[in-house]
Write an enzyme that holds these catalytic residues in place. Structure first.
Site, PDB file in Angstrom:
ATOM      1  N   SER A  57      30.257   7.783  17.697  1.00 21.40           N
ATOM      2  CA  SER A  57      30.885   8.653  19.178  1.00 21.40           C
ATOM      3  C   SER A  57      30.411  10.054  18.772  1.00 21.40           C
ATOM      4  O   SER A  57      30.492  10.687  17.756  1.00 21.40           O
ATOM      5  CB  SER A  57      32.363   8.513  18.925  1.00 21.40           C
ATOM      6  OG  SER A  57      32.594   8.830  20.209  1.00 21.40           O
ATOM      7  N   GLU A  58      29.831  10.554  19.878  1.00 18.84           N
ATOM      8  CA  GLU A  58      29.188  11.861  19.965  1.00 18.84           C
ATOM      9  C   GLU A  58      29.965  13.039  19.647  1.00 18.84           C
ATOM     10  O   GLU A  58      29.832  14.067  19.370  1.00 18.84           O
ATOM     11  CB  GLU A  58      28.504  12.189  21.293  1.00 18.84           C
ATOM     12  CG  GLU A  58      29.236  12.036  22.484  1.00 18.84           C
ATOM     13  CD  GLU A  58      28.395  11.504  23.744  1.00 18.84           C
ATOM     14  OE1 GLU A  58      28.647  12.052  24.526  1.00 18.84           O
ATOM     15  OE2 GLU A  58      28.131  10.382  23.334  1.00 18.84           O
ATOM     16  N   ASN A  59      31.483  12.781  19.701  1.00 18.43           N
ATOM     17  CA  ASN A  59      32.345  13.832  19.550  1.00 18.43           C
ATOM     18  C   ASN A  59      32.713  13.944  17.851  1.00 18.43           C
ATOM     19  O   ASN A  59      33.394  14.748  17.587  1.00 18.43           O
ATOM     20  CB  ASN A  59      33.726  13.584  20.104  1.00 18.43           C
ATOM     21  CG  ASN A  59      34.340  12.096  19.753  1.00 18.43           C
ATOM     22  OD1 ASN A  59      33.663  11.110  19.777  1.00 18.43           O
ATOM     23  ND2 ASN A  59      35.837  12.141  19.325  1.00 18.43           N
ATOM     24  N   SER A  72      26.770  15.534  14.838  1.00 17.59           N
ATOM     25  CA  SER A  72      26.623  14.326  15.778  1.00 17.59           C
ATOM     26  C   SER A  72      25.466  14.380  16.561  1.00 17.59           C
ATOM     27  O   SER A  72      24.877  13.262  16.433  1.00 17.59           O
ATOM     28  CB  SER A  72      27.851  14.378  16.635  1.00 17.59           C
ATOM     29  OG  SER A  72      28.017  13.320  17.328  1.00 17.59           O
TER      30      SER A  72
END
Length: 218
Positions: free
Chosen positions: A46-48, A88
């Site tokens: 997940s990009e967070n 990320s």
């Protein structure tokens, strides 16, 4: 019978292979983690800043500090890691993600995707969508085939602001599975009980229909 959101996610889960690193976008894609086969090893990113996401937590077992990019509470698998946004996006821009699964408002027959803005409506920003579509070599879109007015979302050309050009490889909708080729959409599978005619009528872009189109096995 058309699929619901879980049905779409269940079909896309069949595209996830052993050893894959997979980014899940906001919306229907987040459900894919619930349906991946137990006998394969997959790392969901997940990009967070999470690598190693698991299924959604059961009610009462949520941890508000563990969330995905859509701010939904998630679970993590053994060995999961947390990191900052810079790392990320280094993973994403460095093409270390094997498969990206995104939602979309429109997809064009040449693989263009529009999934970040409707003109006139407030939007906080594009988020990570542009990086994902610019960097990923394998993009599957999870979406409804038509909008609430019954108009096709699979078009000759996108009418909304484009997120990425010529990048989508496959679309899984509530009606069908379609590949995107140099000659437009190619119908590969249809949802159980959905006719080829229904899919043709719901598709505004160029659509090639093989002689035999099997039902999805979900």
């Amino acid at each position: 019978m058309a699929l619901d959101k879980n049905g779409i996610a269940k079909r896309i889960a069949q595209e996830v292979n052993d050893g894959y690193y997979v980014n899940l976008g906001i919306g229907i894609p987040t459900l894919v983690a619930n349906y991946v086969r137990d006998d394969i090893s997959v790392e969901f990113q997940s990009e967070n800043g999470v690598l190693g996401m698991g299924p959604f937590p059961f009610e009462g077992e949520e941890d508000p500090d563990i969330i995905n990019a859509g701010k939904q509470t998630i679970t993590t698998l053994p060995g999961a890691s947390f990191f900052d946004s810079a790392m990320s996006f280094s993973m994403i821009r460095g093409k270390h993600v094997h498969l990206t699964i995104l939602g979309a408002m429109e997809v064009a027959e040449n693989g263009d995707i529009a999934n970040w803005k409707i003109p006139g409506k407030m939007v906080k920003g594009m988020g990570g969508a542009m990086d994902l579509v610019a960097s990923a070599e394998n993009i599957i879109v999870a979406m409804m085939h038509t909008n609430k007015r019954g108009e096709s979302k699979l078009l000759e050309r996108c009418s909304l602001p484009i997120t990425g050009v010529g990048c989508v490889k496959k679309v899984v909708t509530n009606l069908a599975v379609l590949d995107i080729t140099e000659d437009g959409f190619v119908l590969r599978e249809r949802a159980p009980g959905v006719s080829v005619e229904e899919i043709v009528n719901a598709t505004a872009g160029k659509l090639h229909v093989p002689d035999t189109v099997p039902e999805m096995n979900i």
